[in-house]
Motif scaffolding. Sequence first.
Motif, mmCIF file in Angstrom:
data_model
loop_
_atom_site.group_PDB
_atom_site.id
_atom_site.type_symbol
_atom_site.label_atom_id
_atom_site.label_comp_id
_atom_site.label_asym_id
_atom_site.label_seq_id
_atom_site.Cartn_x
_atom_site.Cartn_y
_atom_site.Cartn_z
ATOM 1 N N PHE A 18 0.886 -1.030 0.012
ATOM 2 C CA PHE A 18 -0.380 0.199 -0.032
ATOM 3 C C PHE A 18 0.943 1.474 0.531
ATOM 4 O O PHE A 18 0.504 2.429 -0.212
ATOM 5 C CB PHE A 18 -1.009 -0.357 1.347
ATOM 6 C CG PHE A 18 -1.740 -1.309 1.328
ATOM 7 C CD1 PHE A 18 -3.323 -0.845 0.251
ATOM 8 C CD2 PHE A 18 -2.257 -2.245 1.506
ATOM 9 C CE1 PHE A 18 -3.656 -2.520 0.175
ATOM 10 C CE2 PHE A 18 -2.259 -3.307 2.619
ATOM 11 C CZ PHE A 18 -3.400 -3.637 0.952
ATOM 12 N N THR A 19 2.113 1.308 0.655
ATOM 13 C CA THR A 19 2.783 2.700 0.607
ATOM 14 C C THR A 19 3.246 2.154 -0.823
ATOM 15 O O THR A 19 3.310 3.726 -1.800
ATOM 16 C CB THR A 19 4.057 2.031 1.797
ATOM 17 O OG1 THR A 19 3.818 1.143 2.902
ATOM 18 C CG2 THR A 19 5.181 3.529 1.782
ATOM 19 N N LEU A 20 3.930 1.664 -1.733
ATOM 20 C CA LEU A 20 4.602 1.178 -3.329
ATOM 21 C C LEU A 20 3.263 1.545 -3.574
ATOM 22 O O LEU A 20 3.666 3.247 -4.368
ATOM 23 C CB LEU A 20 4.859 0.024 -3.032
ATOM 24 C CG LEU A 20 5.220 0.276 -4.686
ATOM 25 C CD1 LEU A 20 6.541 0.989 -4.866
ATOM 26 C CD2 LEU A 20 5.833 -1.080 -4.799
ATOM 27 N N ALA A 21 1.754 1.728 -3.457
ATOM 28 C CA ALA A 21 0.862 1.775 -4.531
ATOM 29 C C ALA A 21 0.473 3.274 -4.119
ATOM 30 O O ALA A 21 0.140 3.936 -5.017
ATOM 31 C CB ALA A 21 -0.728 1.013 -4.285
ATOM 32 N N SER A 22 0.615 4.077 -2.633
ATOM 33 C CA SER A 22 -0.022 4.686 -2.755
ATOM 34 C C SER A 22 1.140 6.031 -3.571
ATOM 35 O O SER A 22 1.014 7.193 -3.718
ATOM 36 C CB SER A 22 -0.104 5.463 -1.006
ATOM 37 O OG SER A 22 -0.929 4.265 -0.504
ATOM 38 N N ALA A 23 3.128 6.040 -3.363
ATOM 39 C CA ALA A 23 3.152 6.549 -3.730
ATOM 40 C C ALA A 23 3.284 6.409 -5.806
ATOM 41 O O ALA A 23 3.599 7.674 -5.923
ATOM 42 C CB ALA A 23 4.932 6.094 -3.469
ATOM 43 N N ILE A 24 3.045 5.292 -5.244
ATOM 44 C CA ILE A 24 3.406 5.413 -7.806
ATOM 45 C C ILE A 24 1.705 6.426 -7.950
ATOM 46 O O ILE A 24 1.521 7.201 -8.924
ATOM 47 C CB ILE A 24 3.279 4.169 -7.677
ATOM 48 C CG1 ILE A 24 4.000 3.574 -8.143
ATOM 49 C CG2 ILE A 24 2.494 4.229 -9.345
ATOM 50 C CD1 ILE A 24 3.950 1.733 -8.060
ATOM 51 N N ASP A 25 0.935 6.012 -7.060
ATOM 52 C CA ASP A 25 -0.470 7.076 -7.935
ATOM 53 C C ASP A 25 -0.294 8.401 -7.524
ATOM 54 O O ASP A 25 -0.912 9.635 -8.234
ATOM 55 C CB ASP A 25 -2.048 6.322 -6.762
ATOM 56 C CG ASP A 25 -3.189 6.657 -7.013
ATOM 57 O OD1 ASP A 25 -3.590 6.270 -8.008
ATOM 58 O OD2 ASP A 25 -3.576 7.247 -6.582
ATOM 59 N N ALA A 26 0.574 8.607 -6.173
ATOM 60 C CA ALA A 26 0.436 10.152 -5.705
ATOM 61 C C ALA A 26 1.632 11.034 -6.921
ATOM 62 O O ALA A 26 1.803 11.868 -6.819
ATOM 63 C CB ALA A 26 1.374 10.301 -4.219
ATOM 64 N N GLY A 27 3.035 10.213 -7.709
ATOM 65 C CA GLY A 27 3.741 10.603 -8.907
ATOM 66 C C GLY A 27 4.929 11.177 -7.759
ATOM 67 O O GLY A 27 5.448 11.813 -8.546
ATOM 68 N N LYS A 28 5.024 10.639 -7.324
ATOM 69 C CA LYS A 28 5.743 10.449 -5.893
ATOM 70 C C LYS A 28 7.189 9.481 -5.911
ATOM 71 O O LYS A 28 8.003 9.404 -5.049
ATOM 72 C CB LYS A 28 5.788 11.179 -4.219
ATOM 73 C CG LYS A 28 4.578 11.871 -4.148
ATOM 74 C CD LYS A 28 5.515 13.216 -4.448
ATOM 75 C CE LYS A 28 4.368 14.178 -3.979
ATOM 76 N NZ LYS A 28 5.384 15.420 -5.034
#
Length: 724
Positions: free
Chosen positions: A336-346
């Motif tokens: 979920f950390t990885l998914a959040s960072a990818i989705d936020a463009g970070k």
Amino acid sequence: MKAPRNKRSMGKKNPRWNRQVFGGFFLFILVVVFLLFVFRFSYIVISGHVNDENLTQKASALYDSSTVLRAKRGTIYDANGAPIAEDSATYSVYAVLDKNYTGINDKKLYVTDKAKVATILSKYLPLDKAAILKRLNPANSKTFQVEFGSAGKGLSLTIKQAINKANLNGVYFTETPSRLYPNGIFASHQIGLAQQQNATTKGGTAQNLAGVMGLEKTLNSTLTGTNGVKKIKEDSYGYQLPHTQAKQKAAKNGQDVYLTLDSRLQTYLETLMSNVQTKYQPEQLNAVLMNPKTGQILAASQRPTFNPETGSGLGSFWRDTLVGDSYEPGSVMKIFTLASAIDAGKYQPDTPYQSGQVTVGGTTVHDWNQTGWGTIPLSKAFPLSSNVGFVKIEQTLGKDKWLEYLKKFQFMSKTKSLLSGEVSGSIQFEHTSDQAVTSFGQGINVTVMQMMQGFTAIANNGKEMQPQIVSKVTDPTTGKTTKYKPHQVGTPISKSTASQVLQDMQDVTYKSYGTGLSYQIPGYKIATKTGTAQISNPNGGGYLTGDNNYIFSVVGMAPASDPKYVLYITMKQPQNMSQPASEILSEIFNPLMKRALDYDSGTSTADTQTTMPSISGKTVSAATAALTKAGIQTVQIGTGDTVVQQMPLANEVILDDQRAMLLTNGAMTMPDVTGWSKSDILKLAELTGKQITIKGTGYATKQSLAAKGLLNSAKTITVTLSKP
């Protein structure tokens, strides 16, 4: 000459006159009493009431008989329509000894032939003839009736019918409503348990079943029907009076519930879970298999568990740990950390960082191997499961954005999956160090079902689905069906983000440095993520230490290109950690996931697996012949010639090396347990109700009670195991 007497004085002394006066007064009193009686009687006849009580109704009530018509509790079915929990009845046998107990024409309703009764009952109860005769000849000659302890209770309809065929004078049965769980251990804490309770209606008091845990509890109002009543007028012998009609209000049966569980996969999961539980002895073990497109739960189980059919193993552990226990998930949270960072463009996968350790807010975070892997790109942090790398990713994402995504994934909120006792979870997010450690699954408490709900977003193109275990409810009276449709609870990430995370999860399984190499399944592409979470010290002071004081976990999605299955397994504190955690979990993950994928592709041969037939009530010779023909090993426990109980229960899956235990009538005897596993010995204890102490590990080499010894004569039984 004397003066004449006063007439009044003369009257008072005249006895005749006195009698006349008294007689007149008494007659007056009698007339008054008679008139009062006539008036009272006339009032009663005309009004039909005495002291505000209706005499007509009271007289009628002397002949009224009311019987409660018990409503049938709804049946719980699996996805294929096979019953998981259904209404049944058990019977307790008793014998009337009082010779005054007679019927019409002085028919003898008491035991007239004790020897015959003892002979017949010894064929069907786990008591020998001598023990039964002893009960039939109590010390107190005025005893009205006798029972036969636990041996005479919980009898099946088959055994009751067999005893009835013998036409034994004075032998009777009481019927008790019960719940039949034909599959034994089968998502036991999730399905739950229904137990007896007394329900009072206009027709009297009846024993009804009420759910006390699991779906039986949460859906109790759906499953429970409404009792009816039947009223008749009968004489003192219990026969209906002529020229009268029965009045009846029919019972309304409860509604039937259909689940999403697939019995083929559920039964196999239970077998795999039991094997791991026996071999490695974890404090807790959880597993859920789900269809991520719909959120439907195909199989779910936990350890410790219990057998709802026998009650064995229930004890005080009533929690459904899939929703009732919150825990720190560890590195599986990195999905979920990885998914959040990818989705936020970070997410910047090519950015290098120094692995090994990092200090955040005064707290030093280490990688799981302590020294790290030197300077590596962030793209390797996920397959290597680097805590330091994910601290870097969380810092780039920012605490506010990270918390926002956690809420998008529905953490800290109940899933409302209908499973009972659900908790919300929690998070520590005040300090910089708190925020950092949540990136790799510490400092945040979740439930198994919250994790499963979040996983669906990864496997379902960003669409997050609510876990679903009920597919429909049907009303047998009206035929109405209420369907439970799949429910999307949000879209926390985009389709492209979900696709990227799935690709990175494949690296965990197939890259040489990935932590999920044990979960490769030939013929299928599997996306995985492993986890090792520290456990908070219940006495305070940080986390527990020691090689086994962790929650080990794995989640897998397959086929990786477009997942149809998500399987998540957690294992807490294995006491016998003779293999690495990944190898232990693979003993459940790989065979179950493969079977599900094989079913989907139509290549499974699992439908040829052996199932235990129903042999209770059969002769030992007939039962043994049937089991031998099916290739099942048999062990007889008892001196009788009729099977009264069996283990495994009917329709349970039999493994190649599993024994079928046949408890017979007569005295219970100890079998030769040489070479038996701990699991088999525990089943022996469950079947016989005896306390057996197990020492050592491996397979049985010694037993304190010799083979064929009487189990009832031994206060303690010890079986010693040794490794081969």
